[in-house]
Design a protein around this motif. Sequence first.
Motif, PDB file in Angstrom:
ATOM      1  N   ARG A  60       0.818  -1.220   0.000  1.00 55.54           N
ATOM      2  CA  ARG A  60       0.000   0.000   0.000  1.00 55.54           C
ATOM      3  C   ARG A  60       0.847   1.263   0.000  1.00 55.54           C
ATOM      4  NH1 ARG A  60      -2.096  -3.965   3.003  1.00 55.54           N
ATOM      5  NH2 ARG A  60      -4.215  -4.662   2.519  1.00 55.54           N
ATOM      6  N   ARG A  62       3.063   2.509   2.094  1.00 58.17           N
ATOM      7  CA  ARG A  62       2.968   3.294   3.324  1.00 58.17           C
ATOM      8  C   ARG A  62       3.992   2.860   4.357  1.00 58.17           C
ATOM      9  NH1 ARG A  62      -3.570   3.733   4.344  1.00 58.17           N
ATOM     10  NH2 ARG A  62      -3.965   5.368   2.800  1.00 58.17           N
ATOM     11  N   GLU A  75       3.529   8.287   2.888  1.00 63.60           N
ATOM     12  CA  GLU A  75       3.543   7.656   1.570  1.00 63.60           C
ATOM     13  C   GLU A  75       5.002   7.456   1.186  1.00 63.60           C
ATOM     14  OE1 GLU A  75       2.364   9.817  -2.156  1.00 63.60           O
ATOM     15  OE2 GLU A  75       0.629   8.479  -1.956  1.00 63.60           O
ATOM     16  N   SER A 108      -5.814  -6.163   6.125  1.00 61.03           N
ATOM     17  CA  SER A 108      -6.510  -5.091   5.408  1.00 61.03           C
ATOM     18  C   SER A 108      -5.689  -3.815   5.331  1.00 61.03           C
ATOM     19  CB  SER A 108      -7.850  -4.789   6.083  1.00 61.03           C
ATOM     20  OG  SER A 108      -7.655  -4.087   7.303  1.00 61.03           O
ATOM     21  N   ASP A 125      -8.075   2.901  11.163  1.00 59.70           N
ATOM     22  CA  ASP A 125      -8.590   2.591   9.836  1.00 59.70           C
ATOM     23  C   ASP A 125      -7.547   2.944   8.776  1.00 59.70           C
ATOM     24  OD1 ASP A 125     -10.181   3.753   7.269  1.00 59.70           O
ATOM     25  OD2 ASP A 125     -11.306   2.116   8.188  1.00 59.70           O
ATOM     26  N   GLU A 127      -7.811   3.816   5.683  1.00 57.86           N
ATOM     27  CA  GLU A 127      -8.183   4.832   4.698  1.00 57.86           C
ATOM     28  C   GLU A 127      -8.427   6.191   5.346  1.00 57.86           C
ATOM     29  OE1 GLU A 127      -7.906   4.234   1.584  1.00 57.86           O
ATOM     30  OE2 GLU A 127      -7.483   2.103   1.898  1.00 57.86           O
ATOM     31  N   ARG A 128      -9.285   6.219   6.342  1.00 60.20           N
ATOM     32  CA  ARG A 128      -9.642   7.494   6.975  1.00 60.20           C
ATOM     33  C   ARG A 128      -8.830   7.769   8.231  1.00 60.20           C
ATOM     34  NH1 ARG A 128     -16.295   7.671   6.571  1.00 60.20           N
ATOM     35  NH2 ARG A 128     -16.427   7.379   4.302  1.00 60.20           N
TER      36      ARG A 128
END
Length: 238
Positions: A60, A62, A75, A108, A125, A127-128
Motif C-alpha cells: 500500500r 505506506r 507515503e 486489510s 482505519d 483509509e480514513r
Amino acid sequence: MNTRYPGVSLRRWLAPALSVAFLAACDGGPEAKPDGGRRALEQRSEGRLEALRVQVDVARNRLWALHRDGVYVYEITTRRLVGRVVLPEWIIVGEPFNCAPDLALDPSGAAVVSSNARTVLWRLDPERFEVRRGELALDADRDKNVGFTGLAFADGLLFGVDGIHGSLWKIDLAAAKAEKIALSSPLRGACGLVLRRGAAQAAPGLSLALCAFGETRIRRIDVSSDYKRGNVSDGPCP
C-alpha cells in the motif's frame, strides 16, 4: 532516548526496511534512488528517529511510525505525511521499566497499537485513519497489570506478548477479549513478536510457530492447534 526494536536501534533497523520498501515501490530505472529517498523521508519526519515502532506496508506504499505523541503515516514514494493519529487515553511505561508498546498491521492494512501497561488496543482505519479504542477482557491474570510489548497477526488471529510477566495471549478483536496461552516457560523480556515464516513453520500436530525477540534472546514458541498451549525453546527463528 535510544529506543530499540528487538535489540536493534531504530536508525539501523529503519535503513534496510526503507531501502527494501523503496526498491519494491520504485520502477527500478536509472533515476530511482532508494537511499536518497530514505534520507528525504527521514528529514520529512522532522528527525523523529526516536520512534517506538515502525511498520512498512509495501503493498500500500505506506510507512507507519509509532511515536509518543501518536502515529504518523507516510507515503513511501513521495515521502509525504498522509496521516497523523492521536491515540485517546494511551498509556505507556518507558524504559528501563518495560519494552515499548507495539504496532502491527492486519491483512486489510489497518494498524493496531498496544499499551505496554494496560490491556487496551487501538485500531486505526487504513483509509480514513479513524481510531477505535477497545479494552480487552482477560480470562486469566486479572489481578495483574498486563500490557503488550509485542503483537503479531497469524492464522487470521492476533497474538500479544507481555514482556513483564512473560505471558502470551490470543486476542479476539471483534469480541474484545484475550485468552492466555499456557507456556512451557515464560517469555519475560520479550520486546517483539513475529510469525516464523517458512515451509515448515511448526512441528507436526502444532498450528504455528512464533518468534519472541528480546534484548539478548530470541525464542521460538510452537503453538498447539487449539491455541491453548505453547512450547518455548531456543529453536530456529529467522
